[in-house]
Design a protein around this motif. Structure first.
Motif, short mmCIF file in Angstrom:
data_model
loop_
_atom_site.label_atom_id
_atom_site.label_comp_id
_atom_site.label_asym_id
_atom_site.label_seq_id
_atom_site.Cartn_x
_atom_site.Cartn_y
_atom_site.Cartn_z
N VAL A 78 -11.81 -2.13 -6.33
CA VAL A 78 -10.83 -2.97 -7.03
C VAL A 78 -11.06 -2.79 -8.52
N ILE A 79 -10.01 -2.41 -9.23
CA ILE A 79 -10.08 -2.26 -10.68
C ILE A 79 -9.03 -3.19 -11.28
N SER A 80 -9.50 -4.17 -12.06
CA SER A 80 -8.60 -5.18 -12.62
C SER A 80 -9.25 -5.83 -13.83
N PRO A 81 -8.45 -6.28 -14.80
CA PRO A 81 -9.00 -7.06 -15.90
C PRO A 81 -9.68 -8.34 -15.44
N PHE A 106 -5.49 -2.01 -9.70
CA PHE A 106 -5.21 -1.51 -8.37
C PHE A 106 -6.38 -1.76 -7.41
N GLU A 107 -6.07 -1.65 -6.13
CA GLU A 107 -7.08 -1.61 -5.08
C GLU A 107 -6.96 -0.25 -4.40
N LEU A 108 -8.08 0.42 -4.24
CA LEU A 108 -8.12 1.74 -3.63
C LEU A 108 -9.03 1.71 -2.41
N GLN A 109 -8.58 2.34 -1.33
CA GLN A 109 -9.43 2.54 -0.16
C GLN A 109 -9.37 4.02 0.19
N ILE A 110 -10.52 4.59 0.51
CA ILE A 110 -10.59 6.03 0.72
C ILE A 110 -11.75 6.36 1.65
N ASP A 111 -11.53 7.30 2.54
CA ASP A 111 -12.59 7.81 3.41
C ASP A 111 -13.03 9.17 2.88
N PHE A 112 -14.33 9.41 2.85
CA PHE A 112 -14.84 10.68 2.35
C PHE A 112 -16.13 11.06 3.06
N LYS A 113 -16.42 12.35 3.06
CA LYS A 113 -17.71 12.82 3.53
C LYS A 113 -18.16 13.97 2.64
N ILE A 146 -3.67 3.24 -1.87
CA ILE A 146 -3.75 2.46 -3.10
C ILE A 146 -2.61 1.45 -3.16
N ARG A 147 -2.88 0.33 -3.80
CA ARG A 147 -1.80 -0.63 -4.05
C ARG A 147 -2.02 -1.27 -5.42
N ALA A 148 -0.92 -1.49 -6.10
CA ALA A 148 -0.98 -2.09 -7.44
C ALA A 148 -1.31 -3.57 -7.31
N LEU A 149 -2.05 -4.09 -8.29
CA LEU A 149 -2.40 -5.50 -8.35
C LEU A 149 -1.79 -6.12 -9.59
N GLU A 150 -1.54 -7.42 -9.50
CA GLU A 150 -1.03 -8.17 -10.64
C GLU A 150 -2.17 -9.00 -11.21
N PRO A 151 -2.75 -8.59 -12.32
CA PRO A 151 -3.87 -9.33 -12.90
C PRO A 151 -3.46 -10.75 -13.31
N LYS A 152 -4.41 -11.66 -13.25
CA LYS A 152 -4.16 -13.03 -13.67
C LYS A 152 -4.25 -13.17 -15.17
N LYS A 153 -5.06 -12.29 -15.78
CA LYS A 153 -5.25 -12.38 -17.23
C LYS A 153 -4.04 -11.82 -17.97
N TRP A 205 0.83 -1.20 0.00
CA TRP A 205 0.00 0.00 0.00
C TRP A 205 0.87 1.25 0.00
N LYS A 206 0.35 2.32 -0.61
CA LYS A 206 1.01 3.61 -0.56
C LYS A 206 -0.06 4.69 -0.36
N LEU A 207 0.35 5.79 0.24
CA LEU A 207 -0.56 6.91 0.48
C LEU A 207 -0.55 7.86 -0.71
N LEU A 208 -1.73 8.33 -1.11
CA LEU A 208 -1.83 9.36 -2.14
C LEU A 208 -2.04 10.74 -1.55
N PHE A 209 -2.21 10.80 -0.22
CA PHE A 209 -2.38 12.08 0.48
C PHE A 209 -1.73 11.94 1.84
N ASP A 210 -0.78 12.85 2.14
CA ASP A 210 -0.01 12.72 3.38
C ASP A 210 -0.63 13.47 4.56
#
Length: 241
Positions: free
Chosen positions: A170-173, A88-95, A234-241, A37-42
């Motif tokens: 989760v966004i992946s082929p 990628f997989e993204l997790q985010i809190d929002f209001k 966010i973290r990068a994913l390795e698609p199986k396809k 995982w990596k942060l997109l906002f510090d």
């Protein structure tokens, strides 16, 4: 329960990883770092973001008390990451502010005049007071949750304006999904026959570059009311396809 039994239970629980330490806002635990995982906002700056096709950010976006806030939608616009993401997989809190409407757009490229001309949008909205018929967590104009038998309306687990929501994407082929506050909303496969048919029937059908890129920038919309973000991971994913 006897003391030795309690001790044995505690040890077993720890060994199974059921006791975890939650990171502070806008930080990663050691386990999250190890998992990629990596942060997109510090929580301190707008580093890593800019307005679409620009090098800077309009003053409508501000960092306030460790939060990324669209404080003035009339002078904010859409912001994008400096980095591109494929699967990628993204997790985010929002209001959301009352009546506010925003979105998270992925696989954005600079081939379009706006972020939504190339990237599919995950709608963010105050479902109670915003005017758009597309509701929070939906893939805009393409996929929405199934009907809730209790209400006769699409499933809705979002919280009212001013309260925090947690979105996992989760966004992946291999298959994409949206989860709102722990509830699965939609599943789809980008580029599948079903996906392409839905695009053709939508307003995006006239946009030749829409949803064609395998990777692109991540964007946050900032033009329809106040919206606040934190814990953008966010973290990068390795698609199986």
């Amino acid at each position: 329960m006897k003391r030795h039994t309690l001790l044995a239970f505690a040890v077993a629980t720890l060994s199974l990883g059921l006791v975890t330490t939650r990171a502070a806002d806008n930080e990663l635990t050691d386990a999250e770092k190890a998992a990629g995982w990596k942060l997109l906002f510090d929580g301190k700056s707008l580093n890593g973001w800019s307005n679409f096709k620009k090098k800077d950010i309009k003053p409508g976006w501000q960092v306030k008390d460790g939060l990324l806030v669209c404080v003035d939608p009339h002078n904010a616009g859409d912001i994008v990451t400096a980095e591109k993401f494929g699967a990628f997989e993204l997790q985010i809190d929002f209001k959301m502010g009352k009546g506010a409407n925003s979105g998270i757009i992925y696989h954005v490229t600079e081939e379009g005049g706006a972020v939504w001309a190339t990237g599919p949008e995950i709608q963010l909205e105050d479902n109670e007071f915003a005017a758009d018929a597309q509701k929070c967590g939906w893939l805009y104009a393409l996929y929405q949750p199934s009907t809730d038998a209790k209400t006769g309306k699409p499933l809705d687990t979002t919280k009212p304006a001013g309260e925090w929501n947690h979105l996992r994407v989760v966004i992946s082929p291999d298959g994409s999904l949206h989860e709102m506050n722990g509830t699965k909303y939609v599943e789809y496969v980008i580029g599948s026959e079903d996906f392409n048919n839905r695009v053709k029937k939508s307003k995006f059908g006239t946009m030749p570059k829409f949803a064609k890129a395998d990777a692109g920038f991540l964007a946050l919309q900032g033009d329809h009311g106040e919206v606040t973000f934190k814990n953008i991971k966010i973290r990068a994913l390795e698609p199986k396809k």
